[in-house]
Scaffold this motif. Structure first.
Motif, PDB file in Angstrom:
ATOM      1  N   TYR A  81       0.841  -1.203   0.000  1.00  0.00           N
ATOM      2  CA  TYR A  81       0.000   0.000   0.000  1.00  0.00           C
ATOM      3  C   TYR A  81       0.874   1.252   0.000  1.00  0.00           C
ATOM      4  O   TYR A  81       0.651   2.175  -0.786  1.00  0.00           O
ATOM      5  CB  TYR A  81      -0.945   0.015   1.216  1.00  0.00           C
ATOM      6  N   ARG A 125      -7.211  -0.387  -3.162  1.00  0.00           N
ATOM      7  CA  ARG A 125      -6.444  -0.854  -2.008  1.00  0.00           C
ATOM      8  C   ARG A 125      -6.999  -0.257  -0.706  1.00  0.00           C
ATOM      9  O   ARG A 125      -7.061  -0.937   0.320  1.00  0.00           O
ATOM     10  CB  ARG A 125      -4.969  -0.472  -2.151  1.00  0.00           C
ATOM     11  N   THR A 126      -7.375   1.006  -0.772  1.00  0.00           N
ATOM     12  CA  THR A 126      -7.936   1.673   0.404  1.00  0.00           C
ATOM     13  C   THR A 126      -9.251   1.016   0.799  1.00  0.00           C
ATOM     14  O   THR A 126      -9.490   0.736   1.984  1.00  0.00           O
ATOM     15  CB  THR A 126      -8.132   3.178   0.127  1.00  0.00           C
TER      16      THR A 126
END
Length: 159
Positions: A81, A125-126
């Motif tokens: 990330y 991804r968040t």
């Protein structure tokens, strides 16, 4: 959200904003003023407002995602990330330099397209780490998609 995490993401996004704004000062240049621009280009005053909101959004949602991944013990996912965030911010800052300082609308459009893909990936991804934060970050890839279209149209109008 941990203070140290948010301070880190704020520092990273603020640095990106500063780097981009240095190049973007050339909006007053003769070269930029002479460019033909599409009718759908927002007024110049809209850009700093939108980008300030987006940078704040990136900083907060990224801090939430990083903390969530840390709490889960997802070390590799957290590292990936952070790498995706850094890549995104580098692309973000690079666009202004390629377009305004380099006077290169076609390559700037390619950078904007890469930024859009990166922004969508960062939002994904968040959302994987924290669905609410992912939803909050959704305007970012929408805006970068628009920026790609705008860059492309400027490039097309000024061949």
């Amino acid at each position: 959200m941990k203070l140290t995490t948010v301070l880190g993401t704020v520092a990273a996004t603020a640095t990106t904003a500063l780097i981009g704004s240095i190049a973007s000062r050339d909006v007053d240049s003769r070269w930029y003023r002479k460019l033909r621009k599409p009718d759908f280009q927002p007024p110049a005053a809209a850009f700093p407002v939108v980008w300030t909101a987006l940078y704040a959004d990136i900083a907060v949602t990224s801090a939430v995602a990083i903390d969530e991944l840390t709490e889960r013990g997802a070390t590799e996912e957290r590292r990936n990330y952070v790498g995706a965030l850094v890549t995104n911010l580098v692309l973000n800052g690079a666009w202004s330099w390629v377009f305004f300082k380099g006077h290169r609308p076609v390559p700037a459009t390619a950078v904007a397209a890469l930024l859009t893909v990166s922004s969508a990936d960062l939002a994904r991804r968040t959302a994987s780490a924290n669905p609410v934060a992912g939803l909050a970050l959704a305007p970012y890839p929408v805006w970068t998609s628009f920026a790609t279209v705008l860059s492309g149209r400027i490039a097309q109008l000024n061949r």
